[in-house]
Design a protein around this motif. Structure first.
Motif, PDB file in Angstrom:
ATOM      1  N   GLU A  91       0.896  -1.340  -0.109  1.00  0.00           N
ATOM      2  CA  GLU A  91      -0.211   0.176  -0.139  1.00  0.00           C
ATOM      3  C   GLU A  91       0.978   1.292   0.067  1.00  0.00           C
ATOM      4  N   SER A  92       1.989   1.144   0.507  1.00  0.00           N
ATOM      5  CA  SER A  92       2.489   2.542   0.706  1.00  0.00           C
ATOM      6  C   SER A  92       4.190   2.113   1.103  1.00  0.00           C
ATOM      7  N   ARG A 108       0.343   9.691   7.264  1.00  0.00           N
ATOM      8  CA  ARG A 108      -0.756   9.234   6.550  1.00  0.00           C
ATOM      9  C   ARG A 108      -0.640   9.808   4.983  1.00  0.00           C
ATOM     10  N   PHE A 110      -1.704   9.253   1.018  1.00  0.00           N
ATOM     11  CA  PHE A 110      -2.854   8.954  -0.117  1.00  0.00           C
ATOM     12  C   PHE A 110      -2.487   9.338  -1.491  1.00  0.00           C
ATOM     13  N   ARG A 111      -2.653   8.232  -2.188  1.00  0.00           N
ATOM     14  CA  ARG A 111      -2.432   8.443  -3.641  1.00  0.00           C
ATOM     15  C   ARG A 111      -3.072   9.583  -4.300  1.00  0.00           C
TER      16      ARG A 111
END
Length: 206
Positions: A91-92, A108, A110-111
């Motif tokens: 995910e990251s 946090r 986010f794409r």
């Protein structure tokens, strides 16, 4: 300032008065309170395209902004050193939490959907938020050391790693008043420093 149209619009939605910038600046007298959340826009190589002042504050703590090198160079280094996960998930590639000085932060990521092509287009938006302090029950501490409500408030902020000036802002009092609260707490706990207050609580806690 390094940003494209889509990147700037994202930043403006997150902060009504963002400090998107290419280099740090001193806070002007009478300016609004800064955002409590650091914001970064990164390209696919994790190089900062846009950012606010709080992101620099978070990643440079405890150093002052005036001592920070050119902001984009400094942030690129700190992202690699602090935010890059050594064992990334699907995910990251960034960590979910990290420490800056004695403070713990949540990261946090986010794409970002963007029609812009090329290596320098916005790929990831990152929010850096102060993590809540570990839960320490203050009621027993207050009773044990006979703390007043305001002394307890000051203690709670101290345990979050805030400076005297930051505590004063939170409590709407002067830094000298905060110093007076902390001196009283030290007297009641029979210690002589801020660090000793924390250590005393840890040793006497449940």
């Amino acid at each position: 300032m390094h940003s494209n149209g889509s990147a700037l619009s994202v930043a403006q939605r997150l902060n009504s008065k963002p400090h998107l910038m290419g280099s740090p600046s001193r806070k002007a007298a009478g300016s609004p309170l800064r955002s409590a959340v650091g914001f970064l826009l990164l390209d696919s190589s994790l190089h900062p395209i846009a950012f606010n002042v709080e992101a620099i504050r978070v990643l440079s703590y405890p150093n002052q902004l005036a001592t920070v090198r050119p902001a984009d160079v400094f942030l690129a280094e700190r992202i690699r050193e602090t935010l890059l996960d050594r064992e990334p998930s699907r995910e990251s590639t960034l960590v979910t939490e990290f420490r800056s000085g004695r403070r713990r932060y949540l990261c946090r990521a986010f794409r970002v959907d963007s029609d812009t092509k090329g290596p320098s287009h916005a790929s990831i938006a990152v929010l850096l938020e102060r993590a809540p302090v570990s839960v320490i029950p203050l009621s027993p501490v207050s009773e044990q050391f006979n703390l007043t409500r305001r002394e307890r408030d000051a203690l709670e902020h101290l345990l979050q790693g805030l400076s005297n000036k930051e505590i004063a802002n939170r409590m709407s009092v002067s830094p000298n008043t905060v110093k007076a609260f902390l001196r009283l707490i030290m007297l009641k706990m029979e210690v002589t420093s801020r660090a000793a207050i924390v250590a005393k609580i840890m040793m006497t806690g449940p």
